[in-house]
Design a protein around this motif. Structure first.
Motif, PDB file in Angstrom:
ATOM      1  N   LEU A 197      -4.228  -1.691   7.639  1.00 51.32           N
ATOM      2  CA  LEU A 197      -4.151  -2.673   6.555  1.00 51.32           C
ATOM      3  C   LEU A 197      -4.943  -2.117   5.376  1.00 51.32           C
ATOM      4  O   LEU A 197      -5.972  -1.464   5.565  1.00 51.32           O
ATOM      5  CB  LEU A 197      -4.703  -4.026   7.003  1.00 51.32           C
ATOM      6  CG  LEU A 197      -4.638  -5.204   6.016  1.00 51.32           C
ATOM      7  CD1 LEU A 197      -4.375  -6.518   6.777  1.00 51.32           C
ATOM      8  CD2 LEU A 197      -5.928  -5.343   5.227  1.00 51.32           C
ATOM      9  N   ASN A 209       5.720  -5.683   1.333  1.00 51.42           N
ATOM     10  CA  ASN A 209       4.570  -5.554   2.246  1.00 51.42           C
ATOM     11  C   ASN A 209       3.266  -5.956   1.554  1.00 51.42           C
ATOM     12  O   ASN A 209       2.179  -5.680   2.064  1.00 51.42           O
ATOM     13  CB  ASN A 209       4.458  -4.115   2.749  1.00 51.42           C
ATOM     14  CG  ASN A 209       4.281  -3.104   1.626  1.00 51.42           C
ATOM     15  OD1 ASN A 209       4.914  -3.224   0.577  1.00 51.42           O
ATOM     16  ND2 ASN A 209       3.442  -2.098   1.834  1.00 51.42           N
ATOM     17  N   GLU A 212      -4.876 -13.592   9.342  1.00 50.87           N
ATOM     18  CA  GLU A 212      -3.574 -14.105   9.782  1.00 50.87           C
ATOM     19  C   GLU A 212      -2.635 -12.955  10.152  1.00 50.87           C
ATOM     20  O   GLU A 212      -1.866 -13.046  11.109  1.00 50.87           O
ATOM     21  CB  GLU A 212      -2.938 -14.954   8.669  1.00 50.87           C
ATOM     22  CG  GLU A 212      -3.513 -16.354   8.536  1.00 50.87           C
ATOM     23  CD  GLU A 212      -3.268 -17.170   9.792  1.00 50.87           C
ATOM     24  OE1 GLU A 212      -2.093 -17.277  10.228  1.00 50.87           O
ATOM     25  OE2 GLU A 212      -4.242 -17.690  10.364  1.00 50.87           O
ATOM     26  N   ILE A 213      -2.730 -11.870   9.406  1.00 48.70           N
ATOM     27  CA  ILE A 213      -1.882 -10.708   9.683  1.00 48.70           C
ATOM     28  C   ILE A 213      -2.363  -9.983  10.939  1.00 48.70           C
ATOM     29  O   ILE A 213      -1.575  -9.651  11.830  1.00 48.70           O
ATOM     30  CB  ILE A 213      -1.875  -9.749   8.473  1.00 48.70           C
ATOM     31  CG1 ILE A 213      -1.184 -10.419   7.280  1.00 48.70           C
ATOM     32  CG2 ILE A 213      -1.192  -8.428   8.827  1.00 48.70           C
ATOM     33  CD1 ILE A 213      -1.321  -9.661   5.977  1.00 48.70           C
ATOM     34  N   ALA A 223       1.180 -12.367  11.168  1.00 51.47           N
ATOM     35  CA  ALA A 223       1.876 -12.882   9.985  1.00 51.47           C
ATOM     36  C   ALA A 223       2.468 -11.727   9.178  1.00 51.47           C
ATOM     37  O   ALA A 223       1.913 -10.629   9.138  1.00 51.47           O
ATOM     38  CB  ALA A 223       0.915 -13.694   9.126  1.00 51.47           C
ATOM     39  N   ASN A 224       3.587 -11.988   8.527  1.00 49.78           N
ATOM     40  CA  ASN A 224       4.289 -10.976   7.741  1.00 49.78           C
ATOM     41  C   ASN A 224       3.998 -11.192   6.254  1.00 49.78           C
ATOM     42  O   ASN A 224       4.294 -12.262   5.714  1.00 49.78           O
ATOM     43  CB  ASN A 224       5.793 -11.092   7.994  1.00 49.78           C
ATOM     44  CG  ASN A 224       6.582  -9.977   7.318  1.00 49.78           C
ATOM     45  OD1 ASN A 224       6.054  -9.220   6.511  1.00 49.78           O
ATOM     46  ND2 ASN A 224       7.863  -9.887   7.646  1.00 49.78           N
ATOM     47  N   PRO A 225       3.414 -10.191   5.564  1.00 45.99           N
ATOM     48  CA  PRO A 225       3.100 -10.358   4.130  1.00 45.99           C
ATOM     49  C   PRO A 225       4.308 -10.800   3.306  1.00 45.99           C
ATOM     50  O   PRO A 225       4.152 -11.543   2.329  1.00 45.99           O
ATOM     51  CB  PRO A 225       2.642  -8.949   3.716  1.00 45.99           C
ATOM     52  CG  PRO A 225       2.124  -8.338   4.974  1.00 45.99           C
ATOM     53  CD  PRO A 225       2.996  -8.877   6.074  1.00 45.99           C
ATOM     54  N   PRO A 254       0.714  -3.123   5.672  1.00 47.69           N
ATOM     55  CA  PRO A 254       0.409  -4.385   4.989  1.00 47.69           C
ATOM     56  C   PRO A 254      -0.672  -4.181   3.922  1.00 47.69           C
ATOM     57  O   PRO A 254      -1.695  -3.558   4.179  1.00 47.69           O
ATOM     58  CB  PRO A 254      -0.102  -5.283   6.118  1.00 47.69           C
ATOM     59  CG  PRO A 254       0.432  -4.677   7.374  1.00 47.69           C
ATOM     60  CD  PRO A 254       0.485  -3.204   7.122  1.00 47.69           C
TER      61      PRO A 254
END
Length: 318
Positions: free
Chosen positions: A95, A139, A279-280, A285-287, A115
């Motif tokens: 990330l 992303n 959250e990711i 979670a998906n950005p 991400p």
């Protein structure tokens, strides 16, 4: 003896099995790699970075334990942004946190898979980091530092009720600043104020451009501009001597000498971005599906030394 030998063999096999399980468990305890790229060092961006790291720690993601943070500052240089972005992408970080628009653009141009969380970006959509602020579909996601520009111009009018002309200072190469200045122009018109633009293209021009506004304006407005935030002392040196109040975009600029602001708390903005990162990392979670978030609460702050230097007494109800 045969019975004992069988028992010992069974224990040995069991030991090997346990050893194998242990190695498998260790290999699954992956240390998450997080890259951070910050455009320049100044109080607002520093606070956003700290808030992000603190939010991760509060959620159990601690640097040196289960995450590894690789932090870089581009020192305000776009070329450095590209170099740092290349490193973070080549390192295959899990990330990336990008602070300020040029830093975010540098990373987003190099990867569509990792991400990317952003902060201190005024309008991600116009910066072409996302398809839309409501649904990024890339992303990239994160938080905007869009300040209440119209309220800041109202604040200026309240502090300098006799003001007729306002100097609008900004860096002409910062997309976030141009976006805010356009909002400031509309706000000035709504308040019956004329405006004079004072744009800079590099930090060496700040003092000269500020000086060019002396005698032409009754107050100066500076949005959350990274170059001017880093060089705020040069603006204040000229403005205070000429008794020109400076209303600025955020509290860090007030700490650096600006008169006052009603603006975003960058530490809280960083924490909000950190919560999105959690959250990711934790929930997958998906950005692409995470809307750009905004900080609802803004704070008033003033610099008492600047207030005194200008010979002003700000209204108590601010």
């Amino acid at each position: 003896m045969k019975k004992v030998a069988c028992i010992m063999a069974a224990i040995a096999v069991a030991g090997l099995a346990l050893t194998g399980c242990s190695k498998k468990a260790d290999s699954s305890d992956k240390v998450i790699k997080i890259g951070i790229i910050q455009l320049v060092e100044h109080p607002a961006l520093d606070k956003a970075c700290k808030g992000f790291v603190d939010a991760l720690a509060e959620a159990g993601y601690v640097d040196g334990k289960n995450i590894s943070i690789d932090m870089h500052n581009a020192q305000g240089d776009q070329g450095n942004c590209v170099t740092i972005a290349n490193k973070l992408v080549n390192d295959k970080d899990d990330l990336i946190f990008a602070i300020a628009t040029p830093a975010a653009q540098a990373v987003a141009n190099l990867t569509k898979n990792i991400p990317i969380l952003i902060s201190a970006v005024t309008d991600p959509e116009s910066a072409k980091l996302v398809k839309s602020n409501e649904k990024p579909e890339t992303n990239v996601t994160g938080t905007s530092d869009l300040t209440p520009v119209a309220q800041q111009i109202k604040l200026l009018k309240k502090i300098v009720p006799s003001a007729k002309k306002v100097g609008l200072m900004y860096c002409s190469s910062e997309q976030n600043s141009i976006f805010q200045i356009n909002l400031a122009k509309e706000a000035c018109k709504a308040e019956g104020l004329e405006f004079v633009e004072g744009s800079v293209s590099n930090s060496n021009e700040i003092q000269q451009v500020t000086q060019s506004l002396v005698g032409k304006v009754d107050a100066i407005y500076v949005p959350t501009d990274n170059m001017l935030a880093a060089g705020m002392a040069n603006v204040v040196m000229v403005a205070n001597q000429a008794k020109i109040p400076t209303i600025v975009g955020e509290d860090g600029m007030v700490q650096s000498g600006g008169l006052c602001t009603y603006g975003v708390n960058y530490y809280e903005l960083g924490k909000q971005t950190g919560a999105m990162a959690v959250e990711i990392l934790k929930n997958g979670a998906n950005p692409a599906d995470m809307p750009i978030q905004y900080l609802e609460k803004c704070d008033f702050s003033k610099n008492a030394n600047t207030e005194k230097a200008l010979g002003l007494t700000l209204p108590e109800n601010l």
